[in-house]
Design an enzyme around this catalytic site. Structure first.
Site, mmCIF file in Angstrom:
data_model
loop_
_atom_site.group_PDB
_atom_site.id
_atom_site.type_symbol
_atom_site.label_atom_id
_atom_site.label_comp_id
_atom_site.label_asym_id
_atom_site.label_seq_id
_atom_site.Cartn_x
_atom_site.Cartn_y
_atom_site.Cartn_z
ATOM 1 N N HIS A 103 21.896 -6.690 24.857
ATOM 2 C CA HIS A 103 23.010 -6.118 25.616
ATOM 3 C C HIS A 103 22.537 -5.698 26.993
ATOM 4 C CE1 HIS A 103 26.379 -5.148 22.530
ATOM 5 N NE2 HIS A 103 25.895 -6.366 22.390
ATOM 6 N N TYR A 136 31.597 3.798 25.451
ATOM 7 C CA TYR A 136 31.501 5.249 25.294
ATOM 8 C C TYR A 136 32.732 5.846 25.978
ATOM 9 C CZ TYR A 136 26.564 4.914 23.858
ATOM 10 O OH TYR A 136 25.389 4.644 23.184
ATOM 11 N N PRO A 142 23.212 11.839 18.572
ATOM 12 C CA PRO A 142 23.124 10.382 18.666
ATOM 13 C C PRO A 142 23.717 9.760 19.940
ATOM 14 C CG PRO A 142 24.761 11.009 17.032
ATOM 15 C CD PRO A 142 24.097 12.261 17.472
ATOM 16 N N LYS A 200 18.789 7.649 20.964
ATOM 17 C CA LYS A 200 17.358 7.827 21.211
ATOM 18 C C LYS A 200 16.499 8.113 19.974
ATOM 19 C CE LYS A 200 16.763 7.162 25.563
ATOM 20 N NZ LYS A 200 17.268 5.805 25.472
ATOM 21 N N TYR A 218 18.828 5.271 29.428
ATOM 22 C CA TYR A 218 19.403 4.595 28.255
ATOM 23 C C TYR A 218 18.508 3.447 27.794
ATOM 24 C CZ TYR A 218 23.025 2.999 25.031
ATOM 25 O OH TYR A 218 23.720 2.662 23.889
HETATM 26 P P1 RFL Z 1 14.068 9.024 8.634
HETATM 27 O O1 RFL Z 1 14.718 7.740 8.925
HETATM 28 O O2 RFL Z 1 14.914 10.187 8.278
HETATM 29 O O3 RFL Z 1 13.039 8.729 7.478
HETATM 30 C C1 RFL Z 1 12.380 9.781 6.754
HETATM 31 C C2 RFL Z 1 11.995 9.243 5.399
HETATM 32 O O4 RFL Z 1 11.221 10.212 4.705
HETATM 33 C C3 RFL Z 1 11.689 10.292 3.360
HETATM 34 N N1 RFL Z 1 11.312 11.610 2.842
HETATM 35 C C4 RFL Z 1 10.303 11.828 1.975
HETATM 36 N N2 RFL Z 1 9.440 10.966 1.396
HETATM 37 C C5 RFL Z 1 8.494 11.485 0.547
HETATM 38 N N3 RFL Z 1 8.418 12.804 0.252
HETATM 39 C C6 RFL Z 1 9.267 13.696 0.815
HETATM 40 N N4 RFL Z 1 9.174 14.994 0.544
HETATM 41 C C7 RFL Z 1 10.268 13.209 1.728
HETATM 42 N N5 RFL Z 1 11.256 13.794 2.445
HETATM 43 C C8 RFL Z 1 11.887 12.814 3.116
HETATM 44 C C9 RFL Z 1 13.178 10.031 3.475
HETATM 45 O O5 RFL Z 1 13.741 9.591 2.239
HETATM 46 C C10 RFL Z 1 13.200 8.944 4.544
HETATM 47 O O6 RFL Z 1 13.085 7.650 3.989
HETATM 48 O O7 RFL Z 1 13.128 9.501 9.846
HETATM 49 P P2 RFL Z 1 12.314 8.644 10.931
HETATM 50 O O8 RFL Z 1 11.504 7.571 10.285
HETATM 51 O O9 RFL Z 1 11.671 9.653 11.778
HETATM 52 O O10 RFL Z 1 13.429 7.874 11.777
HETATM 53 C C11 RFL Z 1 14.324 8.576 12.600
HETATM 54 C C12 RFL Z 1 15.660 7.829 12.667
HETATM 55 O O11 RFL Z 1 16.100 7.579 11.356
HETATM 56 C C13 RFL Z 1 16.723 8.614 13.433
HETATM 57 O O12 RFL Z 1 16.157 9.291 14.537
HETATM 58 C C14 RFL Z 1 17.836 7.712 13.958
HETATM 59 O O13 RFL Z 1 18.560 7.123 12.905
HETATM 60 C C15 RFL Z 1 18.807 8.500 14.851
HETATM 61 N N6 RFL Z 1 19.969 7.708 15.271
HETATM 62 C C16 RFL Z 1 19.849 6.795 16.305
HETATM 63 N N7 RFL Z 1 18.672 6.563 16.898
HETATM 64 C C17 RFL Z 1 18.552 5.595 17.859
HETATM 65 O O14 RFL Z 1 17.446 5.405 18.401
HETATM 66 N N8 RFL Z 1 19.626 4.822 18.251
HETATM 67 C C18 RFL Z 1 20.839 4.989 17.700
HETATM 68 O O15 RFL Z 1 21.755 4.232 18.040
HETATM 69 C C19 RFL Z 1 21.008 6.021 16.709
HETATM 70 N N9 RFL Z 1 22.194 6.211 16.121
HETATM 71 C C20 RFL Z 1 21.191 7.843 14.625
HETATM 72 C C21 RFL Z 1 22.304 7.081 15.079
HETATM 73 C C22 RFL Z 1 21.340 8.681 13.528
HETATM 74 C C23 RFL Z 1 22.544 8.788 12.905
HETATM 75 N N10 RFL Z 1 22.611 9.630 11.776
HETATM 76 C C24 RFL Z 1 23.170 9.237 10.557
HETATM 77 C C25 RFL Z 1 21.788 10.824 11.751
HETATM 78 C C26 RFL Z 1 23.532 7.192 14.479
HETATM 79 C C27 RFL Z 1 23.675 8.056 13.398
HETATM 80 C C28 RFL Z 1 25.043 8.155 12.796
HETATM 81 C C1 PHB Z 2 25.299 2.688 16.504
HETATM 82 O O1 PHB Z 2 25.580 1.494 16.697
HETATM 83 O O2 PHB Z 2 25.183 3.149 15.359
HETATM 84 C C2 PHB Z 2 25.106 3.602 17.653
HETATM 85 C C3 PHB Z 2 25.128 3.071 18.935
HETATM 86 C C4 PHB Z 2 24.973 3.899 20.034
HETATM 87 C C5 PHB Z 2 24.804 5.266 19.836
HETATM 88 C C6 PHB Z 2 24.768 5.797 18.557
HETATM 89 C C7 PHB Z 2 24.932 4.963 17.466
HETATM 90 O O3 PHB Z 2 24.674 6.072 20.924
#
Ligand code: RFL
Ligand code: PHB
Length: 416
Positions: free
Chosen positions: A72, A201, A310, A314, A402
């Site tokens: 993108h 957005y 989110p 990042k 971004y």
């Molecule tokens: P995770 O993915 O939460 O993984 C942690 C893992 O640790 C396990 N765990 C354990 N395992 C063993 N023993 C224990 N005691 C444990 N406790 C926990 C868990 O089961 C899990 O598997 O953390 P990690 O690896 O640091 O990754 C971070 C990302 O997941 C997170 O920052 C992103 O998803 C945030 N986020 C976004 N980030 C982006 O860069 N771009 C995006 O577009 C974006 N969109 C989003 C998002 C997060 C969202 N939500 C649901 C919070 C959109 C959403 C809706």
């Molecule tokens: C997504 O596609 O899940 C998404 C994209 C952009 C954002 C957050 C989430 O800023």
């Protein structure tokens, strides 16, 4: 059990770290509390910064991302029924982002780890990190009904916001910076082609809305007669700002589409396509930083150390930055005997983390409507958007943040 690096958590941080260490010839064990199918299905991020995509490629984990991910070159800002496109390559000297779901990144890394990496134990819950301040830290964990101990030279807590690793850092040595928001995101996945070819957005008096997507998955038709015909199914990912504590079940599918339609409405002939909603959930919003990100031989990476709302996309990218920094530092220590990069780990990561915190906060403030917002604040929000739409300098600031700041690898290699 004994290993060099004990990794808690098989999210993107833990899985990528295991891959980077494997490539560097350093042995590691990953403990993950959930089962494999849960980890592979958890719906989260969708946007990879250019630097993140480069790292995945350099780690040998970018093959499917390059085939199926969508490059993108911009996003659209929508406000006051108008549309403004931010052109990333033109503003940043050629940078872009990749749309490729976090779940797919995790699937790819799990497959690689199980094929040629060290142990990755699912349903292995870390209970505590012990002796983090000594040369022999340990992870106490439960697997297959039994308690066990993993003896390590280093422990990396990649266990997300709710994990146990952070608790091993004495509270007296730590400082927490935190902000919660009075709203969350109601996110849906819908089986309908996205109504725009880039992310939108939208700032609206009723609240923020985001149009995103997942790359098309090619499925084969279940019926034998047409088995050779692949079906390209496009998936839309959409989000609505909702009050904090909203239960996703209280929104009917029709109400969600009606509200999205209102918030995305423009003065031109743009239309929002509706389709069957296959998944619905609410995500709370939070900014959080734990300092330092290291105590003795325990290192925190990803959501275990910091959370961003989110809006700036990042979170996943920060997790990748942390584990690249750790792998680089440990490799340096093993090659030269010098702990200087390990000692600098927390400060190095936090510089990047605070830039992402700032950007995510600013994007959230720019686009969301606070419940107590005054008419004055509404006008300021519009003036800020207007400024981005009319000033190349303001627009460049957004585009640089971004698409992400470079990972700082030496000699063009993002991993060095
Ligand atoms: P995770 O993915 O939460 O993984 C942690 C893992 O640790 C396990 N765990 C354990 N395992 C063993 N023993 C224990 N005691 C444990 N406790 C926990 C868990 O089961 C899990 O598997 O953390 P990690 O690896 O640091 O990754 C971070 C990302 O997941 C997170 O920052 C992103 O998803 C945030 N986020 C976004 N980030 C982006 O860069 N771009 C995006 O577009 C974006 N969109 C989003 C998002 C997060 C969202 N939500 C649901 C919070 C959109 C959403 C809706
Ligand atoms: C997504 O596609 O899940 C998404 C994209 C952009 C954002 C957050 C989430 O800023």
């Amino acid at each position: 059990m004994r290993t060099t690096v004990g990794i808690i958590g098989a999210g993107p941080a833990g899985l990528l770290l295991a891959r980077l260490l494997h490539n560097a010839g350093i042995d590691a064990v990953v403990l993950e509390s959930r089962d494999r199918s849960y980890v592979e299905r958890r719906q989260r991020a969708g946007i990879l910064e250019q630097g993140t995509a480069d790292v995945l490629r350099a780690a040998g984990a970018g093959e499917r991302m390059d085939r199926e991910g969508l490059r993108h070159d911009g996003i659209e800002l929508r406000f006051d029924r108008r549309r403004h496109r931010v052109d990333f390559p033109a503003l940043t000297g050629g940078r872009s982002v990749t749309v490729y779901a976090q779940t797919e990144v995790c699937k790819d890394l799990i497959a690689l780890q199980l094929r040629d990496g060290g142990p990755l134990l699912f349903e292995a819950e870390a209970l505590a990190v012990e002796d983090a301040g000594t040369d022999a830290p340990r992870i106490r964990f439960r697997h297959e009904g039994r308690e066990d101990v993993l003896e390590c030279a280093y422990v990396v807590g990649c266990d997300g916001f709710w994990g146990v690793a952070r608790k091993a850092i004495p509270a007296g040595l730590a400082q927490v910076f935190e902000r919660t928001y009075p709203f969350g995101w109601l996110g849906i996945l819908a089986d309908v082609p996205p109504s725009h070819d880039e992310l939108v957005y939208a700032r609206h008096d009723r609240g923020f809305a985001l149009l995103s997507m997942r790359p098309p998955v090619t499925r084969h038709h279940p019926s034998k007669e047409v088995a050779s015909l692949p079906i390209e199914s496009f998936v839309s990912r959409l989000y609505l700002q909702v009050p904090d504590g909203t239960d996703a079940g209280t929104w009917s599918d029709e109400e969600i589409w009606d509200e999205l339609e209102r918030r995305f409405e423009t003065d031109d002939d743009w239309r929002l396509e509706r389709g069957p909603i296959t998944q619905k959930s609410v995500t709370p919003m939070r900014s959080y930083v734990h300092e330092p990100m290291r105590h003795g031989r325990l290192f925190l990476a990803g959501d275990a150390a910091h959370i961003v709302p989110p809006t700036g996309a990042k979170g996943l990218n920060l997790a990748v930055g942390d584990v690249v920094t750790f792998a680089r530092a440990l490799t340096h220590q093993q090659e030269t005997g010098s702990p200087e990069l390990l000692d600098a780990y927390s400060a190095t990561c936090l510089r990047r983390v605070w830039q992402a915190e700032r950007f995510s906060y600013d994007m959230t403030a720019l686009l969301h409507r606070a419940p107590a917002a005054t008419a004055f604040e509404d006008r300021l929000q519009l003036a800020r958007l207007e400024r981005i739409a009319s000033s190349r300098a303001a627009e460049t600031d957004l585009a640089e943040a971004y698409t992400g700041f470079p990972f700082g690898g030496a000699g063009g290699d993002p991993l060095r």
